[in-house]
Write a protein that holds these residues in place. Structure first.
Motif, PDB file in Angstrom:
ATOM      1  N   SER A 206       0.664  -1.115  -0.016  1.00 41.59           N
ATOM      2  CA  SER A 206      -0.039   0.013  -0.073  1.00 41.59           C
ATOM      3  C   SER A 206       0.841   1.332  -0.038  1.00 41.59           C
ATOM      4  O   SER A 206       2.121   1.092   0.350  1.00 41.59           O
ATOM      5  CB  SER A 206      -0.923   0.157   1.258  1.00 41.59           C
ATOM      6  N   ILE A 207       0.067   2.120  -0.350  1.00 36.76           N
ATOM      7  CA  ILE A 207       1.045   3.589  -0.148  1.00 36.76           C
ATOM      8  C   ILE A 207       1.524   3.799   1.060  1.00 36.76           C
ATOM      9  O   ILE A 207       2.866   4.362   1.173  1.00 36.76           O
ATOM     10  CB  ILE A 207       0.122   4.725  -0.748  1.00 36.76           C
ATOM     11  N   SER A 208       0.714   3.667   2.154  1.00 38.46           N
ATOM     12  CA  SER A 208       1.393   3.833   3.541  1.00 38.46           C
ATOM     13  C   SER A 208       2.480   2.996   3.752  1.00 38.46           C
ATOM     14  O   SER A 208       3.214   3.379   4.615  1.00 38.46           O
ATOM     15  CB  SER A 208       0.161   3.645   4.669  1.00 38.46           C
ATOM     16  N   GLU A 209       2.502   1.756   3.051  1.00 39.54           N
ATOM     17  CA  GLU A 209       3.722   0.937   3.586  1.00 39.54           C
ATOM     18  C   GLU A 209       5.170   1.430   2.742  1.00 39.54           C
ATOM     19  O   GLU A 209       6.021   1.196   3.151  1.00 39.54           O
ATOM     20  CB  GLU A 209       3.553  -0.539   3.237  1.00 39.54           C
ATOM     21  N   THR A 210       4.897   2.343   1.775  1.00 41.12           N
ATOM     22  CA  THR A 210       6.020   2.808   1.136  1.00 41.12           C
ATOM     23  C   THR A 210       6.312   4.272   1.747  1.00 41.12           C
ATOM     24  O   THR A 210       7.426   4.680   1.332  1.00 41.12           O
ATOM     25  CB  THR A 210       5.721   3.007  -0.517  1.00 41.12           C
ATOM     26  N   HIS A 211       5.622   4.660   2.600  1.00 42.10           N
ATOM     27  CA  HIS A 211       6.216   6.300   3.044  1.00 42.10           C
ATOM     28  C   HIS A 211       7.168   5.933   4.261  1.00 42.10           C
ATOM     29  O   HIS A 211       6.965   5.372   4.857  1.00 42.10           O
ATOM     30  CB  HIS A 211       4.667   6.987   3.666  1.00 42.10           C
ATOM     31  N   MET A 212       8.135   6.752   4.050  1.00 47.24           N
ATOM     32  CA  MET A 212       9.209   6.852   4.911  1.00 47.24           C
ATOM     33  C   MET A 212       9.826   8.260   4.932  1.00 47.24           C
ATOM     34  O   MET A 212       9.632   8.861   3.971  1.00 47.24           O
ATOM     35  CB  MET A 212      10.312   5.622   4.733  1.00 47.24           C
TER      36      MET A 212
END
Length: 147
Positions: free
Chosen positions: A3-9
């Protein structure tokens, strides 16, 4: 499927004298380097493979990051192609004592997932699982190639 949130860093770099230009602020080349690194990590988080930079667009430096402040780099994947991943990357200057933050740089990078021989490999679709993910994706899509 990530998901997009899992790629956010995010990553932080303290602006030291060796990181600065003649004006006492972070050298643009350093900021680009840090953006490229965190963007690649975001893309790899989604692809599960090595990702290399294929394209950079709309790299806008809006204000400097002064020496002594912290440069915060934020990245997230927002769209995919067959082997490509589009990543929005933003930089902020942050006062290390107060946490006050102001955006300084905005960019859109395209990374390509590759195998051990450097051949492009397919990437999965990107999941938009929450309203926050939808908001992030829409913000990136509306900001691409805008002036």
């Amino acid at each position: 499927m990530a998901s997009i949130s899992e790629t956010h860093m995010e990553n932080r770099e303290r602006i030291q004298p060796n990181d600065t230009n003649n004006y006492g602020s972070a050298h643009g080349g350093n900021i680009m380097h840090w953006m490229d690194e965190i963007g690649a990590m975001s893309a790899m988080r989604h692809a599960g493979d090595t990702c290399v930079t294929a394209h950079v667009s709309d790299l806008d430096f809006r204000r400097p990051v002064p020496q002594g402040d912290t440069c915060v780099i934020s990245a997230y994947a927002y769209a995919t192609g067959e082997s490509s991943i589009r990543v929005r990357i933003q930089a902020f200057h942050e006062n290390p004592r107060t946490g006050e933050r102001e955006q300084t740089t905005d960019a859109y990078f395209v990374f390509v997932a590759v195998d051990e021989e450097g051949t492009p490999v397919a990437v999965p679709d990107l999941d938009v699982e929450t309203d926050e993910c939808e908001t992030l994706r829409n913000a990136a899509l509306s900001g691409e190639n805008s002036d």
